[in-house]
Design an enzyme around this catalytic site. Structure first.
Site, PDB file in Angstrom:
ATOM      1  N   LYS A  24      42.110  25.811  38.244  1.00 50.18           N
ATOM      2  CA  LYS A  24      43.212  26.132  39.160  1.00 50.18           C
ATOM      3  C   LYS A  24      43.768  27.521  38.852  1.00 50.18           C
ATOM      4  CE  LYS A  24      46.652  25.811  41.982  1.00 50.18           C
ATOM      5  NZ  LYS A  24      46.473  25.955  43.428  1.00 50.18           N
ATOM      6  N   ASN A  40      43.418  31.043  41.219  1.00 51.41           N
ATOM      7  CA  ASN A  40      44.548  31.823  41.737  1.00 51.41           C
ATOM      8  C   ASN A  40      44.585  33.217  41.132  1.00 51.41           C
ATOM      9  OD1 ASN A  40      45.364  29.929  43.519  1.00 51.41           O
ATOM     10  ND2 ASN A  40      47.297  29.444  42.503  1.00 51.41           N
ATOM     11  N   LEU A  49      40.816  40.350  51.255  1.00 52.19           N
ATOM     12  CA  LEU A  49      40.673  41.806  51.079  1.00 52.19           C
ATOM     13  C   LEU A  49      41.548  42.548  52.081  1.00 52.19           C
ATOM     14  CD1 LEU A  49      36.822  42.243  50.401  1.00 52.19           C
ATOM     15  CD2 LEU A  49      38.704  42.610  48.772  1.00 52.19           C
ATOM     16  N   GLY A  65      47.987  45.118  51.560  1.00 50.10           N
ATOM     17  CA  GLY A  65      49.352  44.881  52.042  1.00 50.10           C
ATOM     18  C   GLY A  65      50.383  45.307  51.016  1.00 50.10           C
ATOM     19  N   CYS A  99      52.893  30.576  44.203  1.00 49.78           N
ATOM     20  CA  CYS A  99      51.775  30.301  43.298  1.00 49.78           C
ATOM     21  C   CYS A  99      51.246  31.509  42.549  1.00 49.78           C
ATOM     22  CB  CYS A  99      50.658  29.623  44.088  1.00 49.78           C
ATOM     23  SG  CYS A  99      51.203  28.061  44.731  1.00 49.78           S
ATOM     24  N   LYS A 134      53.542  33.017  39.869  1.00 51.23           N
ATOM     25  CA  LYS A 134      53.833  32.025  38.807  1.00 51.23           C
ATOM     26  C   LYS A 134      52.574  31.726  38.008  1.00 51.23           C
ATOM     27  CE  LYS A 134      54.111  27.688  40.410  1.00 51.23           C
ATOM     28  NZ  LYS A 134      53.004  26.890  39.836  1.00 51.23           N
ATOM     29  N   LYS A 140      54.497  35.303  53.663  1.00 46.15           N
ATOM     30  CA  LYS A 140      53.332  35.329  54.559  1.00 46.15           C
ATOM     31  C   LYS A 140      53.752  34.641  55.842  1.00 46.15           C
ATOM     32  CE  LYS A 140      50.285  31.935  53.876  1.00 46.15           C
ATOM     33  NZ  LYS A 140      49.359  30.966  53.264  1.00 46.15           N
TER      34      LYS A 140
END
Ligand code: UDX
Length: 436
Positions: free
Chosen positions: A207, A211, A253, A256, A263, A266, A326
């Site tokens: 996990k 991320n 990709l 921004g 997530c 953190k 987002k």
């Protein structure tokens, strides 16, 4: 099969509703009485497209119920999921596992049948071992296995991600755990979602590694974007040019203002803490976390530059379109908009903002920002417009109307929604990310 889901937030409620939609009997448990009350009234505690309809249909079918009573809720459940928050601990970035351990203790004390306890929350490597110790310490006479089953849900796309996952990861240490989890995910066997069985610790690390890698990919293209601005390249073409290589892949990709959300920030910090604890540094992720943090305020400075620089900007007004980290979510956690608003406030620039879903949660985070009823109200009298979140609502603005309402036709597009040539032909002083 009966499933208990402890924690009815972004992960628990979506997972519980989807398990119910697979045909399982699901009880979603949460200690927050007001959240459970709202769920009984059909009011969702979070904004997630499609969740209200999914919950309503499964409540109606009698497969989904809600309670604050954990002991009652886990009765006869073959799988008990722990989906409570694991926020960054104040100060050191470690994941705060107090909520996870509190649930483990309460489950151990209340268990009335054999069950698998599943950590779905994102938890550092080794957490499953500690949960197992807590359950053993509780003295329960029942057979218990502790399994890791991390989620890979994106906010705004969580239901689709749950029902059509790229993979299911099960970290189990015995056959009892594996057998129950096969039953839990049997409905997904049908659409051949690959199920990876591995150890608990590997599952927990998968996990974080996933991320951290996604955060790295985003940060990589963001730095390439900065280079493009200097050498006169187009980062969208570069992203497409490298993304067509099957080994790289075209997703994640989009250059921004930097990644945000509940997530990536953190989980990258928590991975760095694990790496530090085990004296095995992950230096690339250290750089990613640092670069991303600096980037968000750099975006605020980009807007100040568009206003003519620090002296000229003081006393001017900016319209911010988009506040959430987002689109298709109301979540403001670590949104770049927070750092941009702060940088503009520090520069003496006033801000009027509009966001389709995020303004309520944004208000306490940016008290100096005036919230507008719609994008055009925010744009009225603005010396510059900045697009921070790529909501669909901002993809086809009436540009003539924008020019008529704004004090000056200046637009800073932090999400590359518009095309530079077209915007300049329309009479805008237009700047964006990684394109000249
Ligand atoms: C992420 C992971 O995608 C998901 O698998 C995990 O379970 C939870 O964390 P989420 O944080 O909801 O999901 O959103 P995501 O769509 O991944 O975007 C995260 C951040 O990266 C956002 O701030 C987004 O704007 C940014 N991003 C994403 C980019 O800047 N460029 C991209 O190409 C993709």
């Amino acid at each position: 099969m009966k499933i208990a889901m402890v924690g009815s937030g972004y992960v628990g409620l979506v997972s519980g509703a989807c398990f119910a939609d697979f045909g399982h009997d699901v009880v979603c448990i949460d200690k927050d009485q007001s959240k459970i009350d709202r769920l009984h009234e059909g009011v969702m505690p979070i904004y997630e497209p499609g969740l209200d309809a999914l919950v309503a249909s499964n409540v109606k079918a009698g497969r989904l119920t809600f309670t604050t009573d954990l002991a009652e809720g886990i009765k006869d459940a073959s799988a008990i999921f722990i989906a409570v928050g694991t926020p960054s601990r104040r100060g050191d970035g470690h994941a705060d596992l107090s909520f996870v351990y509190a649930v483990a203790r309460e489950v151990g004390e209340s268990l009335s049948n054999d069950a698998v306890v599943v950590t779905k929350s994102t938890v550092p490597v080794g957490t499953g071992d500690e949960v197992e110790r807590i359950l053993k310490e509780s003295g329960t006479p029942h057979q218990v296995a502790v399994v890791s089953n991390p989620e890979f849900l994106r906010e705004g796309a969580a239901i689709g991600d749950f029902k059509r996952p790229d993979r299911i990861v099960i970290g189990a240490e015995d056959e009892f755990g594996r057998e129950v989890m096969r039953e839990v995910y049997r409905p997904l066997f049908l659409n051949e979602s690959p199920i990876l069985f591995t150890s608990r610790r590997s599952s927990e690390l998968i996990k974080y590694a996933a991320n951290a890698f996604l955060a790295t990919k985003i940060t990589f293209i963001n730095e390439i974007a900065d280079l493009c601005e200097k050498v006169g390249g187009n980062v969208q073409d570069v992203a497409r040019g490298i993304g067509l290589d099957g080994r790289i892949g075209g997703k994640f990709l989009h250059a921004g203002p930097g990644y945000g959300g509940s997530c990536f920030p953190k989980d990258t910090l928590a991975l760095l803490k694990t790496a530090e604890d085990y004296e095995s540094p992950v230096r690339i992720v250290e750089a990613v976390a640092k670069v991303n943090d600096l980037r968000k305020r750099a975006m605020g400075r980009k807007v100040v530059e568009a206003l003519g620089g620090a002296d000229a900007a003081r006393g001017k007004r900016v319209a911010m379109l988009g506040l959430t980290f987002k689109p298709n979510t109301d979540d403001m956690r670590d949104s770049p908009a927070i750092a941009v608003a702060q940088t503009l406030d520090d520069a003496g620039v006033s801000v009027a903002a509009y966001d389709p879903e995020g303004m309520e949660l944004a208000k306490p985070l940016m008290p100096e920002v005036e919230m507008a009823a719609d994008p055009y109200t925010a744009i009225e009298g603005a010396d510059a417009v900045v697009i921070v979140t790529e909501w669909d609502a901002f993809r086809a603005l009436d540009l003539e109307r924008v020019k008529a309402l704004a004090n000056a036709p200046v637009l800073v597009d932090l999400r590359n929604i518009y095309q530079p040539d077209a915007m300049r032909e329309a009479g805008f002083a237009y700047s964006s990310i990684g394109r000249v």
